[in-house]
Design an enzyme around this catalytic site. Sequence first.
Site, PDB file in Angstrom:
ATOM      1  N   SER A   1       3.505 -40.786 -25.454  1.00 17.88           N
ATOM      2  CA  SER A   1       2.436 -41.674 -25.012  1.00 17.88           C
ATOM      3  C   SER A   1       2.604 -42.072 -23.557  1.00 17.88           C
ATOM      4  O   SER A   1       1.642 -42.416 -22.893  1.00 17.88           O
ATOM      5  CB  SER A   1       2.346 -42.917 -25.907  1.00 17.88           C
ATOM      6  OG  SER A   1       3.420 -43.789 -25.707  1.00 17.88           O
TER       7      SER A   1
ATOM      8  N   SER B   1       8.394 -41.745 -26.990  1.00  9.53           N
ATOM      9  CA  SER B   1       7.337 -41.796 -25.986  1.00  9.53           C
ATOM     10  C   SER B   1       7.819 -42.031 -24.565  1.00  9.53           C
ATOM     11  O   SER B   1       7.025 -41.966 -23.630  1.00  9.53           O
ATOM     12  CB  SER B   1       6.297 -42.857 -26.363  1.00  9.53           C
ATOM     13  OG  SER B   1       5.504 -42.393 -27.428  1.00  9.53           O
TER      14      SER B   1
ATOM     15  N   LYS C   1       2.723 -48.152 -17.008  1.00 12.81           N
ATOM     16  CA  LYS C   1       1.912 -47.628 -18.109  1.00 12.81           C
ATOM     17  C   LYS C   1       0.824 -48.630 -18.475  1.00 12.81           C
ATOM     18  O   LYS C   1       1.077 -49.832 -18.555  1.00 12.81           O
ATOM     19  CB  LYS C   1       2.821 -47.341 -19.306  1.00 12.81           C
ATOM     20  CG  LYS C   1       2.140 -46.682 -20.493  1.00 12.81           C
ATOM     21  CD  LYS C   1       3.186 -46.358 -21.559  1.00 12.81           C
ATOM     22  CE  LYS C   1       2.599 -45.757 -22.814  1.00 12.81           C
ATOM     23  NZ  LYS C   1       3.642 -45.446 -23.825  1.00 12.81           N
TER      24      LYS C   1
END
Length: 497
Positions: free
Chosen positions: A156, A180, A76
């Site tokens: 997210s 998330s 990420k």
Amino acid sequence: MTRTTALLLALVTTSSLAAPASAQPHQDTQTYVDRIEALDDAGPMIGAVIVHDSDAAAKSQALLGTPLQGRAVLVKDNIETREWPTTAGSLALKDNMTGRDAPLITRLRAAGGVVLGKTNLSEWANIRDNDSSSGWSAVGGLTRNPHATDRNACGSSSGSGAAVAAGFAWAAIGTETNGSITCPASVNGIVGFKPTVGLVSRTHVVPISSTQDTAGPMARTVEDAAMLLTAIAGSDPLDPATAEADARKVDFAAGLGTASLAGVRIGVMRKQIGNRADLTAVFEQALADMERAGAVLVDIEFEPNNQMYSDSFTVLMFELREDMGKYLASLPQPAGRDTLPRTLADLIAFNQANDGAEMRWFGQDLFELAETTTDREAYEKARADALRIAGPETLDTLLAEHNVTLLVAPTRGPTWTTDLVNGDNFNGSMGFGSPPAIAGYPHLTVPMGAVERLPVGISFIGAKWADHDVLKAGAAYEKARTAELPAPSFKPWSAGD
């Protein structure tokens, strides 16, 4: 559509995404690179990967013999890696080329993992504005759910979830503050694990909250997630929350192959199933599978103390300003000049100055609220209350009073149609993810089936530091599961399919 795209679409939609048992990791890695280039950069343009290493296959081959055998992992883009800028999806950090690895990435490489690339995310991990659309960032654009490209990838860590579902990597690393990792894993039909806060270092990870933030693995199986967790977990002297991590760390994949639900007492959070009959039916099938595997199910009727939600929000707003400021102030100065923002106020000013690119779809009301949340005494009280209510008074009490090892509930309902104009369309009536997020306890989501071909997951929640037990229960359920799991379609959802 090119011939390569058509070929890969046929491969992905008609067969398992798992690599052949005979394949070497470097061969798998080349397949992942090909898929990214055919299905993310072109074709349906999933938008899950911001940047990738086209030469990763050679690096994988060189790591045969290591614990992870050169397996390819996507990261990420709020976690620093030395190869690329770490942007958190914002143009304000497009030049944030630190040249350093977060400690969790150092551990990943030491275990023989290959960093294949960086994944898209909801900008600033979805903490900028209340009316945001999950999966959108100014740097990466919109992430699409590979099961239905007109629908949302959630959370997210949307890029990490969509990428694993699409077969772009062996596994991915996401981060969670509240939902998330688990939400994108659930709606993309993969496994996601939010470990106990303090098991994985947060150093050099763009922060929201030092109280609730953690990184965690996202993969196609519980065993793969456990292998990745073993690689990245451990103490970090720069992150005091991880002081116990080395003592708590084990081989999290050990025993998963023989894990059993026989005699395991599991609390079923009945009021957290939600208001959808179709989701309830899938969940009841999952419960029946666990009972057939020997689990003892205990129905629990429980209404949470809503104070923990408001207290947690106060914590997030206060820590966002403080922790973001500390992170930004620590960044190396690029090219000999100070062009990077150094405070949350700088980010707010940047967004205002670049509103056409940054704020076309939604604003920054949470940033602005965090900038004015400065009462330390109120924050400290809210933090103590939130941790007490979510941990000892909710999760610990439920586990003890009902004499259960784990709690289960649906993770989330099926994903919704993405709407950049109006923002997300969460249905908050199902799931029990906030208490473990606020308390910092482990939370695993495992695919349990589908609603109208849209994946849904089941949550396994345990006590603090019970990460291995939670993973073993998830692996045992995975073996007992009878529901058919949907394959990604790489096209928009249609009622006629």
